[in-house]
Design an enzyme around this catalytic site. Structure first.
Site, PDB file in Angstrom:
ATOM      1  N   GLY A 223       0.835  -1.204   0.000  1.00 37.30           N
ATOM      2  CA  GLY A 223       0.000   0.000   0.000  1.00 37.30           C
ATOM      3  C   GLY A 223       0.863   1.244   0.000  1.00 37.30           C
ATOM      4  O   GLY A 223       2.063   1.164  -0.286  1.00 37.30           O
ATOM      5  N   ASN A 224       0.265   2.390   0.298  1.00 33.85           N
ATOM      6  CA  ASN A 224       1.066   3.623   0.425  1.00 33.85           C
ATOM      7  C   ASN A 224       0.406   4.521   1.456  1.00 33.85           C
ATOM      8  O   ASN A 224      -0.658   4.202   1.984  1.00 33.85           O
ATOM      9  CB  ASN A 224       1.234   4.310  -0.940  1.00 33.85           C
ATOM     10  CG  ASN A 224      -0.102   4.727  -1.531  1.00 33.85           C
ATOM     11  OD1 ASN A 224      -0.810   5.545  -0.964  1.00 33.85           O
ATOM     12  ND2 ASN A 224      -0.462   4.128  -2.672  1.00 33.85           N
ATOM     13  N   HIS A 225       1.081   5.650   1.746  1.00 33.61           N
ATOM     14  CA  HIS A 225       0.648   6.492   2.869  1.00 33.61           C
ATOM     15  C   HIS A 225      -0.447   7.499   2.520  1.00 33.61           C
ATOM     16  O   HIS A 225      -0.748   8.371   3.326  1.00 33.61           O
ATOM     17  CB  HIS A 225       1.850   7.255   3.439  1.00 33.61           C
ATOM     18  CG  HIS A 225       2.822   6.372   4.158  1.00 33.61           C
ATOM     19  ND1 HIS A 225       2.484   5.658   5.273  1.00 33.61           N
ATOM     20  CD2 HIS A 225       4.121   6.083   3.898  1.00 33.61           C
ATOM     21  CE1 HIS A 225       3.528   4.971   5.699  1.00 33.61           C
ATOM     22  NE2 HIS A 225       4.543   5.198   4.872  1.00 33.61           N
ATOM     23  N   SER A 226      -1.048   7.421   1.333  1.00 28.67           N
ATOM     24  CA  SER A 226      -2.092   8.393   0.994  1.00 28.67           C
ATOM     25  C   SER A 226      -3.245   8.299   2.001  1.00 28.67           C
ATOM     26  O   SER A 226      -3.763   7.211   2.273  1.00 28.67           O
ATOM     27  CB  SER A 226      -2.622   8.101  -0.415  1.00 28.67           C
ATOM     28  OG  SER A 226      -3.826   8.797  -0.618  1.00 28.67           O
TER      29      SER A 226
ATOM     30  N   ALA B 288      -3.780   7.758  -5.115  1.00 23.38           N
ATOM     31  CA  ALA B 288      -2.385   7.306  -5.233  1.00 23.38           C
ATOM     32  C   ALA B 288      -2.448   5.821  -5.569  1.00 23.38           C
ATOM     33  O   ALA B 288      -2.411   4.958  -4.685  1.00 23.38           O
ATOM     34  CB  ALA B 288      -1.658   7.544  -3.923  1.00 23.38           C
TER      35      ALA B 288
END
Ligand code: CTP
Length: 405
Positions: free
Chosen positions: A212-215, A280
């Site tokens: 995943g990512n930090h968005s 994102a």
């Protein structure tokens, strides 16, 4: 949510028996989420007390130029009050006040504020039936309409004189409904459909793990909320976030992976006027998703990744009349990279975030962006809250539709 939510309303009360109904009117405005300040003509205080309206509006009530209660603040500034307001409503508007509004006879604080107001002005006439029909009253209605003021027509019924007919001030509920309808019909994105993507995507590795990512999703949710507040019907395709919205104009489609976001966006794209890709999206996903939880074994572990589908590029290829906006998050060669993305994805506008700029990027309440349009015109913006950046983006959308007119 009412269109009056958060609006600053200046209510001018003039001296007719219907002034007693303004207590309910103030209460309804407050219930709709508006901020209310009240100006009363001296005569209106015989029909309803300033204390009542002050208590209900949670603000001081003004009635003369001179402030007797405050030693330090002697002057009630009519210009400040007028400029504070998003809307001015004169209710009841008596024949006398209507005549002063028309001629600019400025002998009280209400008329001084009216003459200083730059916001939309509504007025709800209240008078006896013959006064309501008198040619001079009708001429005043006509003049006020010419000035751009909006009449909330009087209703028919029993009048204070004992006569029955047209002239009763509209009931407070009807005044509120009238203003809400009028404001909604004039919203700049009324009738437009906007697709917004928001948040991260999660790409499964096995049943319990993902990439995943930090968005946080804040930027996309702010865009969706701002678009709905401007009257647009919004389809918000959202990856996993902690946000929620309860605006009837926003339909949330929850997705997890880039593939699900791709499918949802393509389902709706053909039917929208604008698409704004603020998500994102993961660029890569595991090639094979393990059916069972992967057990730890060897010291090193390699996951083979494959490209996800580029949702925005695909929408760009399908684009007909849609206005297409993308985001670019860059750490170097920002402008050049962003320009390439405009061409590659067939965008009308790109919103460039540079991670070189302090206060921009993931998980922050602020953003610093540069707009670049399809002709490569650049417009660097100040560091702002994400809500303000959302407003700037929607202003670009409004400007696009203005140009088409
Ligand atoms: N985007 C998308 N689908 C993807 C990847 C990105 O729709 N699979 C969208 C994003 O929502 C954003 C824009 O494309 O509006 C730019 O994303 P970005 O990740 O910056 O660009 P990429 O094209 O993925 O290029 P790179 O990561 O190499 O910078």
């Amino acid at each position: 949510m009412s269109v009056l939510n958060g609006k600053k309303i200046l209510l001018g009360v003039s001296g007719g028996i219907a002034a007693y109904k303004t207590a309910s009117l103030v209460r309804l405005f407050i219930k709709a989420g508006a901020h209310v300040q009240v100006i009363m003509t001296p005569a209106s205080k015989d029909f309803v007390t300033p204390l009542t309206l002050s208590t209900l509006s949670k603000n001081p009530v003004y009635s003369s130029f001179y402030n007797e209660e405050d030693e330090n603040e002697k002057w009630n500034n009519h210009v400040e009050l007028a400029l504070w307001a998003d809307l001015m409503i004169i209710a009841p508007a008596t024949a006398n006040t209507l005549s002063k509004m028309t001629s600019g006879t400025c002998d009280n604080l209400l008329i001084a504020a009216y003459l200083s107001a730059k916001c939309p002005v509504y007025f709800a006439p209240a008078m006896d039936l013959d006064m309501y029909k008198h040619p001079s009253t009708i001429a005043n209605f006509y003049s006020l309409a010419q000035f751009g003021n909006v009449i909330i027509p009087a209703e028919t019924g029993e009048l204070a004189s004992g006569l029955s007919g047209e002239g009763r001030m509209a009931e407070p509920e009807n005044i509120v409904a009238f203003i809400e309808d009028d404001l909604s019909s004039k919203l700049p994105l009324k009738g437009k459909k906007i697709l917004v993507t928001a948040g991260p995507t999660y790409e499964a590795i096995d049943p319990v793990r993902f990439i995943g990512n930090h968005s946080s999703g804040k930027m996309g949710y702010d865009i969706a909320t701002c678009a709905a507040n401007l009257g647009a019907a919004v389809i918000l395709v959202s990856g996993p976030t902690n946000y929620n919205v309860s605006n009837p104009l926003i339909t949330i489609i929850n997705v997890i992976s880039a593939e699900e976001m791709y499918v949802a966006c393509h389902q709706f794209f053909g039917d929208v006027d604008v698409a704004i890709a603020a998500a994102a999206v993961a660029d890569y996903k595991p090639k094979n998703i393990a059916k069972q939880k992967i057990k730890k074994a060897a010291d090193n572990f390699v996951i083979e990744l494959e490209k996800t589908k580029d949702i925005l590029a695909s929408l760009g290829a399908l684009k007909k009349n849609q206005f297409l906006i993308g985001f670019a998050l860059e750490t170097e060669n920002e402008i050049e990279n962003a320009k390439q993305k405009i061409q590659k994805k067939n965008l009308d506008l790109i919103v460039l975030n540079s991670l070189q700029d302090q206060g921009a990027g993931f998980g922050k309440p602020t953003n610093k962006v540069t707009f670049i349009d399809q002709f490569f015109n650049q417009e660097p913006m100040e560091l702002k809250s994400k809500e303000s950046v959302a407003e700037d983006i929607l202003n670009k959308v409004i400007a696009h539709f203005e140009k088409l007119k």
